[in-house]
Write a protein that holds these residues in place. Structure first.
Motif, PDB file in Angstrom:
ATOM      1  N   ASN A 191      -4.399 -40.636  19.570  1.00 31.67           N
ATOM      2  CA  ASN A 191      -4.320 -42.051  19.202  1.00 31.67           C
ATOM      3  C   ASN A 191      -2.859 -42.470  19.004  1.00 31.67           C
ATOM      4  OD1 ASN A 191      -4.377 -44.530  17.614  1.00 31.67           O
ATOM      5  ND2 ASN A 191      -6.522 -44.077  17.195  1.00 31.67           N
ATOM      6  N   SER A 240     -11.881 -40.098  25.593  1.00 34.87           N
ATOM      7  CA  SER A 240     -11.153 -41.096  24.817  1.00 34.87           C
ATOM      8  C   SER A 240     -10.573 -40.424  23.584  1.00 34.87           C
ATOM      9  CB  SER A 240     -12.069 -42.245  24.397  1.00 34.87           C
ATOM     10  OG  SER A 240     -12.767 -41.944  23.202  1.00 34.87           O
ATOM     11  N   ASP A 241      -9.832 -41.181  22.790  1.00 39.74           N
ATOM     12  CA  ASP A 241      -9.282 -40.618  21.555  1.00 39.74           C
ATOM     13  C   ASP A 241     -10.379 -40.270  20.557  1.00 39.74           C
ATOM     14  OD1 ASP A 241      -8.976 -43.103  19.217  1.00 39.74           O
ATOM     15  OD2 ASP A 241      -9.522 -43.611  21.255  1.00 39.74           O
ATOM     16  N   LEU A 242     -11.616 -40.749  20.820  1.00 38.97           N
ATOM     17  CA  LEU A 242     -12.734 -40.495  19.912  1.00 38.97           C
ATOM     18  C   LEU A 242     -13.652 -39.381  20.400  1.00 38.97           C
ATOM     19  CD1 LEU A 242     -13.667 -44.174  18.993  1.00 38.97           C
ATOM     20  CD2 LEU A 242     -12.149 -42.590  17.774  1.00 38.97           C
ATOM     21  N   GLY A 243     -13.440 -38.908  21.643  1.00 36.15           N
ATOM     22  CA  GLY A 243     -14.246 -37.794  22.100  1.00 36.15           C
ATOM     23  C   GLY A 243     -14.630 -37.857  23.569  1.00 36.15           C
ATOM     24  N   GLU A 259     -13.455 -46.292  22.069  1.00 30.66           N
ATOM     25  CA  GLU A 259     -12.057 -45.873  22.082  1.00 30.66           C
ATOM     26  C   GLU A 259     -11.272 -46.785  21.151  1.00 30.66           C
ATOM     27  OE1 GLU A 259     -10.432 -46.766  26.106  1.00 30.66           O
ATOM     28  OE2 GLU A 259     -12.296 -47.897  26.337  1.00 30.66           O
ATOM     29  N   THR A 260     -10.056 -46.374  20.828  1.00 26.43           N
ATOM     30  CA  THR A 260      -9.213 -47.176  19.955  1.00 26.43           C
ATOM     31  C   THR A 260      -8.156 -47.886  20.785  1.00 26.43           C
ATOM     32  OG1 THR A 260      -9.505 -45.577  18.169  1.00 26.43           O
ATOM     33  CG2 THR A 260      -7.718 -47.168  17.932  1.00 26.43           C
ATOM     34  N   ALA A 279      -8.314 -35.681  20.314  1.00 20.43           N
ATOM     35  CA  ALA A 279      -9.561 -35.351  21.001  1.00 20.43           C
ATOM     36  C   ALA A 279      -9.240 -34.348  22.100  1.00 20.43           C
ATOM     37  CB  ALA A 279     -10.194 -36.604  21.591  1.00 20.43           C
ATOM     38  N   ALA A 306      -4.465 -39.869  13.687  1.00 20.26           N
ATOM     39  CA  ALA A 306      -5.838 -39.365  13.770  1.00 20.26           C
ATOM     40  C   ALA A 306      -5.822 -38.009  14.454  1.00 20.26           C
ATOM     41  CB  ALA A 306      -6.710 -40.346  14.549  1.00 20.26           C
TER      42      ALA A 306
END
Length: 547
Positions: free
Chosen positions: A405, A530-533, A124-125, A413, A410
């Motif tokens: 994010n 998460s913001d990444l998936g 995650e960010t 997700a 970005a």
């Protein structure tokens, strides 16, 4: 210096396990003398040591420390063991320093920890990184009492050098290490505790707690706004005296306004727990475990004590800290401190098109939210597909979940979740454990976009939006996107309005915003976003949306 005074009431000596009528004399902020006047008088008030919340993230109350304290003292709480990793994930060490500085303006006895897991994971960010060296520097600060919850239990079990270095730094200074290992049992629990963990607040079954107790770990029994484990674990208070404590972990302002540790004492006694065992968990064990400078109603101790109506109801009449009267008849006597504002937020507005999820199959993985728990299930359900894209399906309670994010621009997700129950509208929040990106759930993409943009435009907050109802509401959280600058009453009322809105739109959850905030907490299984998936917390890896 507080004036000299005395209080006559039934004194509860928790350690000696006796109650008697007495006069307690206070001089210079300490207990100067205790004169026994006779046997307990049931018609009189009772004095107990002040209560301690043994594990709490002050940030989750959406109040800065001074305001949290002003509310907590009305319920007899005089101290808290506070993990500042929420603001740490946003601002790093500067966030911890913010909490320390603000708390210094209150007599309330905050014991802050050094955050051990910032960021919580690499999946995650977050807004910051707190290095091993920075953890060591924080632990060397006399204002830092312990190493905060070590959430990376796979890292501990796998011998991760950074995890072990942080634990070693705390051990070298003689400071406790808090654990965090939901569902861990058997040999793995033994190994985790043996690595240095002294507490765990994540047990959601008694069997799990017994495994950790057997390994020598104290159990903090949690009852917060979302995670509610008290009923499952309350019998341990009497079964393992001296090894249990009481905590809230995360408590929203509307509930904090109504009660705190005193309500858990009332419930424990009502459940048949011996009153001295219950008070030991609330007043004694956390003070001993964390070496807190909190008095125990003994001669020479700091005058930190509470006057209550009875040992069954625990209705707080007055609260003292270091001999200073800080609350009376439900009203705080602590002065308000206007808080400073610090934040890290890069707003990016979204559109309904931004939130589209192209359809690539008929079945999708769906997060199963569980009311009152942080753990989630993982379902495989048929998707609603329109215009070659996955859509929210309110008729079957499968809603779109989005994380955006907040630190850099970005792509959002997108995933899906069950049990939020919305038939219309959307809610969004910049409180999303642990990295605190913007998270939202909704019945339509248009409402989702509006709810997210309300949070973006205010630089953090909670929001609710429903075009069909003409509703568009936001509670700004200008301090790190986590905390407001108002009082508990002000913030609680604003939060209550949002809570009522989303429940009117169909959500059956007890605390929809608190539950939403944990849907990005990757270290709690099974499925989170998460913001990444989409992330499988059991396998500790990303998984595709489609089966």
């Amino acid at each position: 210096m507080p004036a000299e005074f005395s209080v006559v009431a039934n004194l509860v000596d928790v350690v000696a396990r006796e109650t008697y009528y007495a006069e307690v004399r206070i001089e210079g902020g300490k207990i100067a003398a205790i004169e026994r006047l006779g046997d307990e008088k049931p018609a009189a008030a009772y004095l107990t040591p002040g209560y301690v919340d043994a594990h709490v993230h002050v940030e989750s109350s959406m109040l800065v420390p001074t305001e949290f304290a002003r509310a907590a003292v009305t319920h007899g709480t005089v101290a808290s063991v506070s993990d500042p990793h929420e603001i740490g994930n946003v601002l790093g060490v500067a966030g911890v320093e913010y909490m320390l500085e603000n708390a210094s303006h209150s007599p309330f006895k905050f014991c802050f920890g050094a955050p051990s897991c910032v960021p919580a994971t690499t999946f995650e960010t977050a807004g910051a990184v707190i290095t091993v060296e920075e953890v060591e520097q924080l632990l060397a600060d006399s204002r830092i009492g312990y190493l905060s919850e070590m959430m990376n239990f796979p890292g501990v079990l796998g011998g991760d050098p950074e995890c072990l270095a942080k634990i070693a730094a705390a051990k070298q200074l003689g400071k406790p290490v808090d654990g965090h290992a939901p569902g861990l049992r058997g040999d793995e629990a033994v190994a985790y505790v043996a690595a240095g963990m002294t507490t765990d607040h994540e047990c959601f079954t008694k069997e799990e707690a017994l495994d950790k107790l057997a390994a020598g770990c104290k159990i903090s029994i949690r009852e917060g706004s979302a995670a509610r484990n008290f009923d499952a674990l309350v019998s341990l208070i009497g079964e393992a005296p001296g090894m249990t404590m009481l905590c809230s972990d995360d408590k929203h302002p509307d509930e904090l306004a109504l009660g705190h540790i005193n309500t858990l004492l009332r419930r424990a006694v009502a459940a048949g727990v011996d009153v001295y065992d219950a008070l030991r968990a609330a007043c004694v064990t956390p003070v001993e475990h964390y070496s807190l400078p909190v008095g125990q109603l003994r001669v020479g101790d700091p005058a930190d004590f509470v006057e209550i109506d009875s040992l069954s109801e625990f209705g707080v009449k007055r609260t003292w800290i270091d001999g200073e009267l800080v609350a009376e008849s439900g009203k705080t006597l602590l002065p308000r401190v206007e808080p400073a504002v610090a934040n890290k937020f890069t707003p990016q507005e979204v559109t309904a098109d931004t939130l589209k999820a192209p359809a690539v199959g008929e079945m999708i993985r769906v997060i199963e939210a569980v009311d009152g728990q942080l753990v989630t299930g993982c379902l495989s359900l048929p998707a609603k597909i329109e215009a070659n894209a996955y859509q929210s399906d309110p008729a079957n309670d499968v809603l779109k979940l989005v994380v955006v994010n907040r630190y850099t621009k970005a792509e959002p997700a997108v995933a899906f979740i069950k049990n939020f129950g919305l038939t219309r509208g959307a809610l969004a929040s910049s409180v999303a454990h642990d990295s605190h990106n913007v998270i939202a759930v909704g019945a339509s993409d248009n409402d989702l976009a509006e709810a997210i943009n309300l949070v973006m435009r205010t630089g953090g907050g909670l929001s609710a939006a429903c075009a069909a109802d003409g509703a568009s509401e936001v509670l700004p959280l200008p301090v790190a996107g986590l905390m407001a600058t108002g009082t508990c009453q002000e913030v609680g009322e604003a939060y209550g309005k949002l809570d009522r809105l989303v429940k009117a739109w169909g959500s059956p959850l007890r605390a929809p915003y608190m539950t939403l905030s944990f849907m990005a907490l990757l270290v709690i299984p099974a499925l989170k976003l998460s913001d990444l998936g989409l992330f499988d917390g059991g396998k500790f890896e990303f998984v595709p949306l489609t089966e």
